[in-house]
Design a protein around this motif. Sequence first.
Motif, PDB file in Angstrom:
ATOM      1  N   SER A   1       2.165   1.862  -3.484  1.00 27.82           N
ATOM      2  CA  SER A   1       1.183   2.426  -4.412  1.00 27.82           C
ATOM      3  C   SER A   1       0.975   3.911  -4.147  1.00 27.82           C
ATOM      4  O   SER A   1       0.816   4.714  -5.066  1.00 27.82           O
ATOM      5  CB  SER A   1      -0.143   1.666  -4.295  1.00 27.82           C
ATOM      6  OG  SER A   1      -0.672   1.799  -2.970  1.00 27.82           O
ATOM      7  N   ILE A   2       0.985   4.297  -2.865  1.00 33.63           N
ATOM      8  CA  ILE A   2       0.841   5.717  -2.548  1.00 33.63           C
ATOM      9  C   ILE A   2       2.031   6.505  -3.087  1.00 33.63           C
ATOM     10  O   ILE A   2       1.905   7.600  -3.629  1.00 33.63           O
ATOM     11  CB  ILE A   2       0.692   5.890  -1.019  1.00 33.63           C
ATOM     12  CG1 ILE A   2      -0.624   5.269  -0.550  1.00 33.63           C
ATOM     13  CG2 ILE A   2       0.760   7.365  -0.651  1.00 33.63           C
ATOM     14  CD1 ILE A   2      -0.779   5.271   0.955  1.00 33.63           C
ATOM     15  N   LYS A   3       3.206   5.886  -2.945  1.00 33.67           N
ATOM     16  CA  LYS A   3       4.413   6.561  -3.444  1.00 33.67           C
ATOM     17  C   LYS A   3       4.384   6.709  -4.963  1.00 33.67           C
ATOM     18  O   LYS A   3       4.800   7.733  -5.512  1.00 33.67           O
ATOM     19  CB  LYS A   3       5.630   5.764  -3.008  1.00 33.67           C
ATOM     20  CG  LYS A   3       6.932   6.558  -3.033  1.00 33.67           C
ATOM     21  CD  LYS A   3       8.037   5.806  -2.338  1.00 33.67           C
ATOM     22  CE  LYS A   3       9.275   6.668  -2.236  1.00 33.67           C
ATOM     23  NZ  LYS A   3      10.361   5.964  -1.530  1.00 33.67           N
TER      24      LYS A   3
ATOM     25  N   LYS B   1       2.137   9.517  -5.853  1.00 36.55           N
ATOM     26  CA  LYS B   1       2.798  10.802  -5.632  1.00 36.55           C
ATOM     27  C   LYS B   1       3.785  11.119  -6.751  1.00 36.55           C
ATOM     28  O   LYS B   1       3.908  12.259  -7.196  1.00 36.55           O
ATOM     29  CB  LYS B   1       3.511  10.773  -4.284  1.00 36.55           C
ATOM     30  CG  LYS B   1       4.188  12.088  -3.930  1.00 36.55           C
ATOM     31  CD  LYS B   1       4.903  11.994  -2.604  1.00 36.55           C
ATOM     32  CE  LYS B   1       5.603  13.311  -2.290  1.00 36.55           C
ATOM     33  NZ  LYS B   1       6.335  13.236  -1.003  1.00 36.55           N
TER      34      LYS B   1
ATOM     35  N   ASP C   1       0.831  -1.212   0.000  1.00 28.64           N
ATOM     36  CA  ASP C   1       0.000   0.000   0.000  1.00 28.64           C
ATOM     37  C   ASP C   1       0.859   1.254   0.000  1.00 28.64           C
ATOM     38  O   ASP C   1       0.589   2.223  -0.720  1.00 28.64           O
ATOM     39  CB  ASP C   1      -0.912  -0.004   1.232  1.00 28.64           C
ATOM     40  CG  ASP C   1      -1.937  -1.130   1.176  1.00 28.64           C
ATOM     41  OD1 ASP C   1      -2.207  -1.592   0.042  1.00 28.64           O
ATOM     42  OD2 ASP C   1      -2.454  -1.519   2.241  1.00 28.64           O
TER      43      ASP C   1
END
Length: 1168
Positions: free
Chosen positions: A549-551, A554, A546
């Motif tokens: 995926s956030i990185k 961004k 997770d």
Amino acid sequence: MLSAFTARPIIELKPRDKSRIESILAYGDRVLVGLNTGSLRVYRINDVAPAPAPAPAPAPAPAPPPPSDHNDAAATAATAANGTAGETAPPATPAPKPTDLLREVERFSTRGIEQLAMIKEANILVSLSSYAVSLHDLQTFEPVAAPLPRTKNASLFAVTSNIVKDPATGIPEIISRLAVSVKRRLLLWTWHESELSPDVAEIVLAESIRSITWANATRVVCGMNSGYVVVDIESGAVEDIIGPTTIGGAAGGQGRFGAAGAAGVGYSYMGLGGYMPKPLSAKLADGELLLAKDVNTLFINDAGKALEKRPIPWQAAPDAIGYSYPYILALQPPAKGSLEVRNPDTLSLLQTIQLPGAAALHFPPPTSSLAHAGKGFLVLSDRVVWKMDATDYNSQVDELVKNGRLDEAISVLGMLEDALLRDKTDTLREVKMQKAEELFRQKKYRESMDLFNEEDVDAPPERVLRLFPRIIAGDLSGVPDDKQDESEPESAPRKDSGEPEAKPDAADVASPARAGGFAKYLMGGGRKPNPETASIASSRKGSDDDAASIKDAKAQDDKAQQEKDLLAAVLELNSYLAGARARLQRVIDPATGKLKPRKPKPPPATAAGASDGAASAPYVVSPPLPPPPQPQPPLDAASAAAQDDETLERELQARFRVVDTTLFRAFMYSRPTLASSLFRIPNFCDPDVVNERLVEHNRFNELVDFFYGKKLHRQALDLLRRFGAPDEPDPAAPGLHGPQRTVAYLQGLPPDMIDVVLEFAEWTLRKDPELAMEVFVADSENAETLPRDRVLAFLEGIDMALAIRYLEHVIHELGDPTPDFHNRLVELFVRRLGEMERGPEWDGVMERLVRFLRESAQYSLGRARNLLPKDDPPFYEAQAVVLSNMGQHRQALMIYVFKMKDYAKAEDYCHRMHKTLSPPPNASASVSSPSSTRPPTATALSQPNPPSSSPEEEKPSIYHTLLSLYLAPPPEYASDAPRLLAPALDLLSRHGSRLPAASTLTLVPDALPVADLASYFRGRMRSANSAVNEARVVAGLRRTALFGSEVKLCLGDDSGPLGRAGPGAGRNRRVVISEERVCGVCHKRLGGSVVAVLPEGGVVHYGCLGRVGGSKGGGGGAVSPRLGSSLQSGNMSLRFSSSVAGGYGGQATASNSVAGSLRSGADGGVWG
């Protein structure tokens, strides 16, 4: 902070001296100090080299010890000069004293001297003491008017001196004025040169005056508790100063600083009863004034109108304000003891100087030539007087730039005059370019490019393009490449070699070449990841999907933002490049690449060198002129100037190439549709770059336009053939399919490129001959000037029909008389007819051949006759046309009559030949014009010309030849057609008038009935009667013309001098001279003198004839132009005696019917 001024104590009271300094006056090298005891001390300022300014420190320097601890002025000067640097002067060389006390005038006043001023022109010292103004001699300090009348209870005064032109004489003189405030009254004294005017003006205001400042020679600004007013001392008008802040307002009105009226004392300021801040005012540069009350400020002009400038952000209310070029000064209360130096443009605080106990400012009166010379000013406290020396302006600018205060540096440079700086123009240009680069890094792209694009900046394109990535700037880019950014994290050390390799942070992930390095350049370069943070992030990524995926999300957002920033920067770059291109076009022609003619100008200054060397070299709009000629041969000077021009031309071409190529890249990145507009005008784009980018984006239409503009025609036509020749269109460039674009391109090529035109026109002619022929037959200059022989040979090799069409265009439409083309067309027609099958198309070609043979006169008749088949019936008419052009009309008629048996064409042939061969009408049959030199006599005109035999009767006509063929065929055709009576009779009936009777009747067979010839005889008789009637009409017209000529001779013309025909015109013209008639020139009686008659009927003396129309002289003088040149040549002379005149009852009638001799014409007469 800026070191604009350095404080240097010049006067310091000794500890045992109990006096206090109340006021000072500085002029020249003298300083007058007024003490609270009423004494006046005179000091002389010594010339002491100022110590260098101390290096700026983050914290302010500690305050010097109080004045009481100072031993002497020299020690104080050394301490202030050295600051906190710890440097001391060598003990062997004592520092010189800054001032010397020259004189002390005791009992100058009974009380403290509150204010001092001088009127230099009158040698007057003005002082305020004991609430009164006194005047003393400036040299001896003896009282002149002590006190000045009407100045009792005076609170302050102000002095001004100005050069004013006398309104009566216009001679400039120095006018000095003294304004004194006595409560509510404003008293004004005036000195004309050095004479004091006895008149004292008095103006009463609404309340007590607390400050006075001269705005100009005739206006003074007065500050009161309730506000400010502007007083016009000439008219006495008082106008309130109204502004957007609480300072402005009507006198007596309520505001933040005042009570309800002038009579009361306000109690509304922060609850402190009785406190009223003093209104301050100071005169600035360019006719501006600064008003201050508490912490509020207002800028006005010398007319009292508020200016649109924001107030000064003071933290505390100052005790005094002033202006020393080019800064605004504010002195804080003595408890703080600090002097603030501010920029009048940006109002920013530039310097704070600690001056313990400072209470007042004093500014020496400026001179006319040193108003801006940075002489400094004085600051005084109770015990010390400091002289504020201005540091070098170049050092001030360098310090501002070094500290990153570019806006302040630009503002200061704009305020300073050129003479005060080493190179103001180039320094200002360099600072503005640095400011533009800073704005760019702050993502203020529009402001940055506007600053780069200013006329006085004109930043070099190489310097601007360093801010952009390679996709825009190419090799000039100063942004690091993405590959280098990716290699940096790999070279970073890691904490544990056993851990997997750490990936860089999302902000450092390499983006595509479109924007990656650009964003990192804006942020100050790529960041190297911390090994510990990288390892933790790597382990965390491996364990938590997770977070990964956030990185990634961004990173995608950062990439999108980078592209958005780059797009915004490129859009603003377009405006800069357009401006740079316009400036380049002023000196170099983009169409030819040559320098434009320019007028001689002084060479522009060289820009300050930058760290990037050639990239920061200034762009010279006007190339420098060659140096003045030295004593050397003129040829060397001319060759040197030419060499300089060539060097400049190459440099400008290279710069133009950079600008246009970058503009193309910017268009392709931001607005691809605008790229084609750049190619439609002359440009210097790099062909390799343009070709690569356009092919990459499948924009082949723009590529063709670019090749055409760069005159790379072969490359463009190869591209057009590649996409136009195939049977199926290419999806990459469907608009280029077919020969249409190629034909249009070939039509625009000049004639000197005939090889290229013929090479690439072949495939278009084979694909669409009708369209492709427009290259050669279009109504254009290029098509008409192509080498015609080469075009003809080229078209013959492709199709004979195309060659025929081209020759017909050249001969009929362009009117080419070259015989080779005419002969070639006949040959091609014959060959074409021989190869074609008989049919409608064949008939059309044959008709064109016959028409050409009939109309052209340039082809060879013998060659054409040999080319035409002799026994082929369809070519009979062509043979007849050729024979006709050869003059063999009988042979031509034989073809029409016996071979073609087409009698109508034979008769039409005779009709054409008759109109061609018949002589023009007889000149004797026309009516003679009035301009004939010798008109025919009346006898000759009365008799008509008898009918006689004409040349037609002697020479047989073409009709006679045809008739002879009808009635007497040649032996070779006699067996087939013995006699053609029917067509012969038709010919006789229609054209009998053109067939002579003698020769015609001999051909008619004897057995032919006369009744069949009735129509022929009627035609002959009508022809004879017409000739007789025509002769009679001509004779009548001639008699009429003769009669008209005689009438004009005898009676005159209707358009004559008298305006009508009658007894007084023509040969019957006469004038009556009576005893009372006088000359029209001398106005004397004519009497029996010799007279002259003017064309309009006037009579003058013959001796006065030369003066008619204004000219003087004798009889041979010039006359008026309106009389014409026939005055002397058209006269009649007659002499008579006075007795004859008396015999006519006192009147003499001069007439040519009595006596006289006609000289010539009838325009005027002279009698005697």
